[in-house]
Design an enzyme around this catalytic site. Structure first.
Site, PDB file in Angstrom:
ATOM      1  CE  LYS A   2      -1.861  -3.757   2.817  1.00 41.86           C
ATOM      2  NZ  LYS A   2      -2.200  -5.122   2.331  1.00 41.86           N
ATOM      3  CB  SER A   7      -0.885   0.016   1.247  1.00 39.72           C
ATOM      4  OG  SER A   7      -1.474   1.279   1.417  1.00 39.72           O
ATOM      5  CE1 TYR A  39      -4.054  -1.838   5.106  1.00 38.28           C
ATOM      6  CE2 TYR A  39      -3.077   0.226   4.391  1.00 38.28           C
ATOM      7  CZ  TYR A  39      -3.777  -0.920   4.103  1.00 38.28           C
ATOM      8  OH  TYR A  39      -4.204  -1.155   2.832  1.00 38.28           O
TER       9      TYR A  39
HETATM   10  P1  NAI Z   1     -11.982  -5.126   1.292  1.00 33.41           P
HETATM   11  O1  NAI Z   1     -12.226  -4.891   2.740  1.00 33.41           O
HETATM   12  O2  NAI Z   1     -13.108  -5.008   0.338  1.00 33.41           O
HETATM   13  O3  NAI Z   1     -11.319  -6.555   1.059  1.00 33.41           O
HETATM   14  C1  NAI Z   1     -10.541  -7.219   1.993  1.00 33.41           C
HETATM   15  C2  NAI Z   1     -11.081  -8.620   2.112  1.00 33.41           C
HETATM   16  O4  NAI Z   1     -10.223  -9.384   2.965  1.00 33.41           O
HETATM   17  C3  NAI Z   1     -12.483  -8.664   2.730  1.00 33.41           C
HETATM   18  O5  NAI Z   1     -13.392  -9.329   1.864  1.00 33.41           O
HETATM   19  C4  NAI Z   1     -12.276  -9.393   4.044  1.00 33.41           C
HETATM   20  O6  NAI Z   1     -13.382 -10.210   4.439  1.00 33.41           O
HETATM   21  C5  NAI Z   1     -11.044 -10.235   3.748  1.00 33.41           C
HETATM   22  N1  NAI Z   1     -10.328 -10.614   4.959  1.00 33.41           N
HETATM   23  C6  NAI Z   1     -10.042  -9.846   6.032  1.00 33.41           C
HETATM   24  N2  NAI Z   1      -9.378 -10.539   6.960  1.00 33.41           N
HETATM   25  C7  NAI Z   1      -9.234 -11.792   6.461  1.00 33.41           C
HETATM   26  C8  NAI Z   1      -8.636 -12.973   6.960  1.00 33.41           C
HETATM   27  N3  NAI Z   1      -8.041 -12.992   8.161  1.00 33.41           N
HETATM   28  N4  NAI Z   1      -8.656 -14.085   6.203  1.00 33.41           N
HETATM   29  C9  NAI Z   1      -9.268 -14.076   4.973  1.00 33.41           C
HETATM   30  N5  NAI Z   1      -9.857 -12.980   4.462  1.00 33.41           N
HETATM   31  C10 NAI Z   1      -9.851 -11.855   5.196  1.00 33.41           C
HETATM   32  O7  NAI Z   1     -10.804  -4.116   0.889  1.00 33.41           O
HETATM   33  P2  NAI Z   1      -9.942  -3.965  -0.447  1.00 33.41           P
HETATM   34  O8  NAI Z   1      -9.752  -2.516  -0.640  1.00 33.41           O
HETATM   35  O9  NAI Z   1     -10.471  -4.770  -1.552  1.00 33.41           O
HETATM   36  O10 NAI Z   1      -8.530  -4.559   0.048  1.00 33.41           O
HETATM   37  C11 NAI Z   1      -7.822  -5.585  -0.614  1.00 33.41           C
HETATM   38  C12 NAI Z   1      -6.347  -5.427  -0.309  1.00 33.41           C
HETATM   39  O11 NAI Z   1      -5.857  -4.246  -0.924  1.00 33.41           O
HETATM   40  C13 NAI Z   1      -6.040  -5.303   1.177  1.00 33.41           C
HETATM   41  O12 NAI Z   1      -4.851  -6.008   1.476  1.00 33.41           O
HETATM   42  C14 NAI Z   1      -5.815  -3.823   1.350  1.00 33.41           C
HETATM   43  O13 NAI Z   1      -5.009  -3.529   2.462  1.00 33.41           O
HETATM   44  C15 NAI Z   1      -5.152  -3.478   0.039  1.00 33.41           C
HETATM   45  N6  NAI Z   1      -5.185  -2.082  -0.322  1.00 33.41           N
HETATM   46  C16 NAI Z   1      -6.349  -1.485  -0.714  1.00 33.41           C
HETATM   47  C17 NAI Z   1      -6.339  -0.152  -1.094  1.00 33.41           C
HETATM   48  C18 NAI Z   1      -7.544   0.524  -1.624  1.00 33.41           C
HETATM   49  O14 NAI Z   1      -7.418   1.670  -2.103  1.00 33.41           O
HETATM   50  N7  NAI Z   1      -8.708  -0.106  -1.605  1.00 33.41           N
HETATM   51  C19 NAI Z   1      -5.124   0.677  -0.998  1.00 33.41           C
HETATM   52  C20 NAI Z   1      -3.960  -0.065  -0.624  1.00 33.41           C
HETATM   53  C21 NAI Z   1      -4.019  -1.389  -0.286  1.00 33.41           C
END
Ligand code: NAI
Length: 301
Positions: free
Chosen positions: A169, A152, A165
């Site tokens: 990351k 990130s 976080y």
């Molecule tokens: P999101 O919250 O929609 O997706 C994250 C998913 O991970 C969720 O569906 C959640 O249920 C699942 N999850 C959480 N803990 C878990 C566990 N212990 N075991 C299995 N699944 C688990 O958020 P998003 O934005 O799609 O995030 C995806 C990745 O991208 C994350 O790693 C986030 O940190 C990263 N990210 C996102 C950014 C953004 O702009 N949306 C920016 C930088 C990084």
């Protein structure tokens, strides 16, 4: 040529929504069989149900793709191992691992409980470690593997309220650096994706952003490149809203300084030490020491 993943098996963690869902759908649409892993909890990691993963599997199957759901928490090494064994039992191979699962527990460092710091490290860093460790020998034996860590901009550059976080990351970047070196001889390529997308994770920022430009689907072409046959390795690819950039960990040429007044000299020459002309991206950690020694030897010869 169209990028295809026929015959490949991919595990995408946290694929019940947001970016992971988009990655899973795209991989399946281009021929991969996909394990859709998701704990199905809230944004802060509390709770859990398999319905998030199930619904993405249903979407993939409705489009004619092949997928299976898995509700393991990536923090649970034994459950991750079971997921990998179930994948091997059903499809006999694992070519691609996308470490995408993530949570947020934002607070300023002053107000943050250590439990919230540890939990976020556990999900992002140890979650990726558990999944990568569980597939590593399979990829080594196959002499093929593509692994992505989701990093990130908050880790690479910092963000107010995200010390836990951001640290997690950036730890993933460190993990990627060494695994890409260790995996090279078995054609295991390890990369980082730094996404920007409108998901529930970033919904608090929503009102201030043109959300229609920030669909997760705009990030996924970057992810597909990082897990394709022709993937790079040891790359930090940033992606969002159709913009694609690369981030690097660089080293400046610096200066050689020794002697009684070295502390004062470091201060006096800080501008020179910081000068970015001729900066490099070292190929491994040892390069720093070699560069420093060569400066010293140039003076002592
Ligand atoms: P999101 O919250 O929609 O997706 C994250 C998913 O991970 C969720 O569906 C959640 O249920 C699942 N999850 C959480 N803990 C878990 C566990 N212990 N075991 C299995 N699944 C688990 O958020 P998003 O934005 O799609 O995030 C995806 C990745 O991208 C994350 O790693 C986030 O940190 C990263 N990210 C996102 C950014 C953004 O702009 N949306 C920016 C930088 C990084």
């Amino acid at each position: 040529m169209t990028m295809r993943f026929d015959g490949r098996v991919a595990i995408v963690t946290g694929a019940g929504g947001g970016l992971g869902r988009s990655h899973a759908l795209a991989l399946a649409a281009r021929g991969a069989r996909v394990v859709v892993n998701d704990l199905g909890g809230a944004r802060d990691g509390s709770g859990g149900s398999s319905s998030a993963a199930d619904s993405v599997v249903a979407e993939i199957m409705a489009l004619g793709g092949e997928a299976m759901a898995n509700a393991a928490s990536v923090t649970d090494a034994a459950a991750v191992q079971t997921m990998v064994e179930a994948t091997m039992a059903r499809w006999g191979r694992i070519d691609i691992l996308v470490n995408n699962a993530g949570v947020l527990r934002d607070k300023t460092f002053a107000k943050m409980d250590l439990d919230d710091f540890r939990f976020v490290m556990d999900v992002h860093l140890m979650g990726a470690v558990h999944c990568t460790k569980a597939v590593w020998d399979i990829m080594r034996d196959a002499n093929y593997g593509r692994v992505v860590m989701t990093t990130s901009s908050s880790g690479l550059y910092g963000n107010f309220g995200q010390s836990n976080y951001g640290a997690a990351k950036m730890a993933l970047v460190g993990l990627m650096q060494t695994l890409s070196i260790e995996g090279a001889r078995n054609d295991i390529r390890v990369n980082c994706l730094a996404p920007t997308a409108h998901t529930r994770m970033t919904e608090d920022l929503g009102a201030r952003l043109p959300l229609e430009l920030l669909e997760p689907e705009m990030v996924t072409p970057g992810l597909l490149n990082l897990v394709s046959d022709d993937a790079p390795s040891r790359c930090i690819l940033a992606a969002g809203a159709g913009g694609f950039e690369r981030a690097y960990i660089t080293l400046t040429q610096g200066a050689w300084i020794a002697g009684q007044d070295a502390p004062e000299q470091v201060a006096a020459r800080f501008k020179e030490i910081s000068d970015r002309s001729g900066e490099i991206v070292p190929e491994m950690g040892a390069a720093q020491g070699m560069i420093e020694l060569s400066k010293a030897q140039a003076v002592h010869k």
